[in-house]
Motif scaffolding. Sequence first.
Motif, PDB file in Angstrom:
ATOM      1  N   SER A   1     -40.522 -77.103 -22.549  1.00 29.13           N
ATOM      2  CA  SER A   1     -42.197 -77.295 -22.409  1.00 29.13           C
ATOM      3  C   SER A   1     -42.631 -77.221 -21.089  1.00 29.13           C
ATOM      4  N   GLY A   2     -43.817 -76.779 -20.881  1.00 24.36           N
ATOM      5  CA  GLY A   2     -44.429 -76.802 -19.572  1.00 24.36           C
ATOM      6  C   GLY A   2     -45.675 -77.949 -19.297  1.00 24.36           C
ATOM      7  N   GLY A   3     -46.279 -77.744 -18.099  1.00 23.23           N
ATOM      8  CA  GLY A   3     -47.432 -78.579 -17.951  1.00 23.23           C
ATOM      9  C   GLY A   3     -47.347 -79.949 -18.153  1.00 23.23           C
ATOM     10  N   ILE A   4     -48.643 -80.431 -18.808  1.00 26.21           N
ATOM     11  CA  ILE A   4     -48.605 -82.011 -19.143  1.00 26.21           C
ATOM     12  C   ILE A   4     -47.827 -82.360 -20.072  1.00 26.21           C
ATOM     13  N   GLY A   5     -47.230 -81.541 -20.998  1.00 20.97           N
ATOM     14  CA  GLY A   5     -46.120 -81.921 -21.716  1.00 20.97           C
ATOM     15  C   GLY A   5     -44.862 -82.269 -21.296  1.00 20.97           C
ATOM     16  N   LEU A   6     -44.557 -81.313 -20.457  1.00 20.46           N
ATOM     17  CA  LEU A   6     -43.415 -81.463 -19.496  1.00 20.46           C
ATOM     18  C   LEU A   6     -43.425 -82.729 -18.794  1.00 20.46           C
ATOM     19  N   ALA A   7     -44.324 -82.874 -18.045  1.00 21.37           N
ATOM     20  CA  ALA A   7     -44.283 -84.011 -17.185  1.00 21.37           C
ATOM     21  C   ALA A   7     -44.572 -85.469 -17.668  1.00 21.37           C
ATOM     22  N   PHE A   8     -45.441 -85.574 -18.863  1.00 21.43           N
ATOM     23  CA  PHE A   8     -45.746 -86.856 -19.286  1.00 21.43           C
ATOM     24  C   PHE A   8     -45.310 -87.161 -20.664  1.00 21.43           C
ATOM     25  N   ILE A   9     -44.434 -86.107 -21.334  1.00 18.49           N
ATOM     26  CA  ILE A   9     -43.919 -86.494 -22.631  1.00 18.49           C
ATOM     27  C   ILE A   9     -42.370 -86.242 -22.430  1.00 18.49           C
ATOM     28  N   ALA A  10     -41.809 -85.034 -22.139  1.00 14.27           N
ATOM     29  CA  ALA A  10     -40.501 -84.880 -21.990  1.00 14.27           C
ATOM     30  C   ALA A  10     -39.806 -85.401 -20.774  1.00 14.27           C
ATOM     31  N   PHE A  11     -40.354 -85.726 -19.658  1.00 11.83           N
ATOM     32  CA  PHE A  11     -39.729 -86.397 -18.546  1.00 11.83           C
ATOM     33  C   PHE A  11     -39.546 -87.936 -18.837  1.00 11.83           C
ATOM     34  N   PRO A  12     -40.538 -88.446 -19.422  1.00 13.16           N
ATOM     35  CA  PRO A  12     -40.436 -89.853 -19.942  1.00 13.16           C
ATOM     36  C   PRO A  12     -39.184 -90.194 -20.739  1.00 13.16           C
ATOM     37  N   THR A  13     -39.014 -89.227 -21.707  1.00 13.13           N
ATOM     38  CA  THR A  13     -38.069 -89.220 -22.723  1.00 13.13           C
ATOM     39  C   THR A  13     -36.759 -89.166 -22.072  1.00 13.13           C
ATOM     40  N   ILE A  14     -36.617 -88.278 -20.992  1.00 12.05           N
ATOM     41  CA  ILE A  14     -35.403 -88.114 -20.225  1.00 12.05           C
ATOM     42  C   ILE A  14     -35.157 -89.259 -19.234  1.00 12.05           C
ATOM     43  N   ILE A  15     -36.253 -89.802 -18.760  1.00 14.16           N
ATOM     44  CA  ILE A  15     -36.125 -91.049 -17.865  1.00 14.16           C
ATOM     45  C   ILE A  15     -35.248 -92.119 -18.745  1.00 14.16           C
ATOM     46  N   SER A  16     -36.103 -92.252 -20.120  1.00 10.02           N
ATOM     47  CA  SER A  16     -35.290 -93.476 -20.829  1.00 10.02           C
ATOM     48  C   SER A  16     -34.063 -93.461 -21.180  1.00 10.02           C
ATOM     49  N   GLU A  17     -33.656 -92.069 -21.456  1.00  9.83           N
ATOM     50  CA  GLU A  17     -32.306 -91.831 -21.700  1.00  9.83           C
ATOM     51  C   GLU A  17     -31.077 -91.672 -20.501  1.00  9.83           C
ATOM     52  N   ALA A  18     -31.614 -91.282 -19.728  1.00 11.86           N
ATOM     53  CA  ALA A  18     -30.734 -90.843 -18.612  1.00 11.86           C
ATOM     54  C   ALA A  18     -30.322 -91.986 -17.586  1.00 11.86           C
ATOM     55  N   PRO A  19     -28.662 -92.029 -17.121  1.00 13.09           N
ATOM     56  CA  PRO A  19     -28.310 -93.245 -16.229  1.00 13.09           C
ATOM     57  C   PRO A  19     -29.206 -92.992 -15.098  1.00 13.09           C
ATOM     58  N   ALA A  20     -29.787 -94.039 -14.521  1.00 14.38           N
ATOM     59  CA  ALA A  20     -30.498 -94.277 -13.205  1.00 14.38           C
ATOM     60  C   ALA A  20     -31.756 -93.351 -13.420  1.00 14.38           C
ATOM     61  N   GLY A  21     -32.188 -93.628 -14.525  1.00 16.58           N
ATOM     62  CA  GLY A  21     -33.352 -92.827 -15.008  1.00 16.58           C
ATOM     63  C   GLY A  21     -34.694 -93.355 -14.174  1.00 16.58           C
ATOM     64  N   ALA A  22     -34.686 -94.571 -13.899  1.00 20.11           N
ATOM     65  CA  ALA A  22     -35.893 -95.079 -12.843  1.00 20.11           C
ATOM     66  C   ALA A  22     -35.745 -94.448 -11.642  1.00 20.11           C
ATOM     67  N   LEU A  23     -34.716 -93.997 -11.075  1.00 21.41           N
ATOM     68  CA  LEU A  23     -34.594 -93.258  -9.882  1.00 21.41           C
ATOM     69  C   LEU A  23     -35.078 -91.578 -10.180  1.00 21.41           C
ATOM     70  N   ILE A  24     -34.834 -91.232 -11.381  1.00 20.57           N
ATOM     71  CA  ILE A  24     -35.299 -89.861 -11.715  1.00 20.57           C
ATOM     72  C   ILE A  24     -36.825 -89.915 -11.788  1.00 20.57           C
ATOM     73  N   GLY A  25     -37.120 -90.871 -12.378  1.00 25.45           N
ATOM     74  CA  GLY A  25     -38.751 -90.961 -12.431  1.00 25.45           C
ATOM     75  C   GLY A  25     -39.646 -91.057 -11.183  1.00 25.45           C
ATOM     76  N   VAL A  26     -39.297 -91.884 -10.444  1.00 27.29           N
ATOM     77  CA  VAL A  26     -39.848 -92.181  -9.373  1.00 27.29           C
ATOM     78  C   VAL A  26     -39.794 -90.905  -8.383  1.00 27.29           C
ATOM     79  N   LEU A  27     -38.609 -90.143  -8.510  1.00 24.45           N
ATOM     80  CA  LEU A  27     -38.551 -88.948  -7.708  1.00 24.45           C
ATOM     81  C   LEU A  27     -39.374 -87.857  -8.217  1.00 24.45           C
ATOM     82  N   PHE A  28     -39.321 -87.622  -9.506  1.00 24.84           N
ATOM     83  CA  PHE A  28     -39.996 -86.659 -10.124  1.00 24.84           C
ATOM     84  C   PHE A  28     -41.582 -86.906  -9.864  1.00 24.84           C
TER      85      PHE A  28
END
Lengths: 544, 44
Positions: A307-334
Amino acid sequence: MSTTAGRAAGQPDEESRRGAFSSRRVFILAAIGSAVGLGNIWRFPYVAYENGGGAFVVPYLVALLTAGIPFLLLDYAIGHRYRGSAPLSFARLRRGTEGLGWWQVAICFVIAVYYAAVIAWALRYTFFSLDEAWGADPEGFFFGEFLQAGDVEVTADVVPGVLAPLALVWVAVLAIMVLGVQRGIGVTSVVFIPVLVLAFLVLVVQALLLPGAGAGLDALFTPDWSALTSASVWAAAFGQIFFSLSVGFGIMITYASYVRRREDMIGSGLVVGFSNSGFELLAGIGVFAALGFMAQAGGVPVGEVASGGIGLAFIAFPTIISEAPAGALIGVLFFGSLVIAGLTSLVSVIEVVISAVRDKFDTSRLTATLVVVVPLSVLSLVMFSTTSGIYVLDVVDHFVNQYGILVVALVSMLVVAWALRALPGLGDHLNVHGRPRVGAGWRTLTSVVAPVGLAVVLVLALRDDLTAPYEDYPTWLLLVFGWLLVVALPLAGFLLARLPWRAGTHLDGPPPGSDPAAPLHATPTADPVPGNRPVTGHDEGGLR
Amino acid sequence: MSTAAIVMMVVAMLVIWGGLALAIASLVRHGAVEDRAESPRRDG
C-alpha cells in the motif's frame, strides 16, 4: 551606473534584508530537505510497484532526466537571476506575470495548512511505537481511537490527541522560521538531513534483516515490461518526479534567490535531483523489505499487503512494528524519518509565503513570520485537529496536487518558454558558472518535453476525477474543498498581484548586483563597494 | 529474489546512486576550479 560597482551596489542591502544561505552546501541540503518529503517515503515505493516494478525504473529515469532536472534548473535560473520570491521574480521577469508567483504562494499556503497535520500524526506515532499503542488492530486504532473519524462531514469536534502534537509542530515551525534563512532553515537542514539519511539507512538495514525481505524486494523490482506500453505508467513516472522534486510552485525559485550570485546552479541542481531520487530508491528498498516480512508473517502474497500513503504509514507499518524483532526501533526510525522529512519540506513551503510577504511589503522577518505562521497554524489547528480532519485533508491534498501544482507548473513553464521566450537568457545565466553547460537540449526539454509530460499527467488525472468521484466522497465535499479551492487559488494570486510593491522595489529585470559574471572583488577604490564581499549568510537583521 | 529483480535493483542503484556520486564529484571539482580562479583577485 553601468559599471561593475554600480551593478553590485544594490546587493548587500538587498541580501541582508532578504537573508541568504551561507554556502552552497547549506543551499543544497536545504533544497534536498525540501525535495525529500513524505512522498519519497510513502508514495514512491507503491507507485513503482503499481507501475511495472523494476520496469518502472525506465520511465522514472526518463522523467527525471528529461523533465524533472530541466524544470528544476528552470526554477533555479528564475530565482537566482531575478533574486526574489516567486512573485518578485516573475514580476521582474515581466510585470504582467507576477500573478503566477502569487498563485504559487497561494498553493504553498494551502499545502502548509494540511501538511503539518500529517507531521503531527507521525510525531505521535513515533511515541506510539515504543509501546505499540495500536494493539492488535492498527487500522481500527488509527481511524477510531486516534483520529476519532466518524461520518464524512465537517465537524468542530476537537481531538486532543491530534491537537497537541499539531500545536507542537507549529511551535517548532515558528521557531525555525523566525530564526531566518541561514540560522533557521539552513541550520535545520544541515543538522536534520544527515540525521534523516542515517536513520533511514539503519531502518533499511533492519528491514533487510527481516525474514521475507527478499520477497518484498522481488515484488518491487521484478520488471513487468508490458507496463512500458501504458501511457498511465509514463504519466505516473512524470507525476512522481514532479511531485517529489518540489518544482513548479515557488520553493526552488525562493531558495535559489538566497544563493550567492557566483554559484554553480547546474551542478547543484544535479546533486539535488539525484539525491532526491537516491532517497526514494532507499525508501523503496526499506519499505518493500518490511512489507515482504509482513506478507510472510501473514502468509499472504506481498501484493495483498502493499500500500502507499496513509495506509502504508499508519496501518501497514504499525503491523510490521508489532510483529518484527526490534519493532520499536523500526517504528521510531520510520516515524522519526517521516517527521524530519516532513518538517524540512514544510519549512520550505512556508518560506515561499514569508519570502513573498517580505518582498511585497516593508516588513521585518519577525513580523512577516507572525503574519504568515499564526493564521496558518490557527487554520491548521481548527481544520485538522477535528474528527473530520482526515477527510478534508485527503480531498485538499488530492486536488491541490493534481490541479494546483500541476496546472500552475504547466502554465508557468509555457509562459516563460513560449510567451516570454526567456529560456535563452536564463540558460546563459546558468552557464556563467554552471557545469555542465545547458543549451538547446535543455531549452527543448523545458519548453516541449516537460510541458507535454505535465499535460498528459493532468489530462489522465482529470479523466479519472470526472469519471468517478474521488474516493467516493460526497459531491459537496469535493466541490468545496476540491474544485472551488483550486479555482480560488489563481484568483487569489492575481488579486494579490494588484497590491502595490513596497517603495524602492526594483521591478525592471534582474536587480542590481545580480550579474553572476561581475567580478566578486572589485579593485579597491576610495569608495569601496560593500556588495563585492562574498555572501556569508544572513538572517535578515535578526528579530527586528 | 529472481534474477530479473536483482538485475533491475542493481541497475537502479548504479544509475541513481552512481549519478549522484558523479554529480557530487563534478560539483566539487568545478567548485574547486572556480575557487582557484578567484583566489588571485581575493589576494589582490
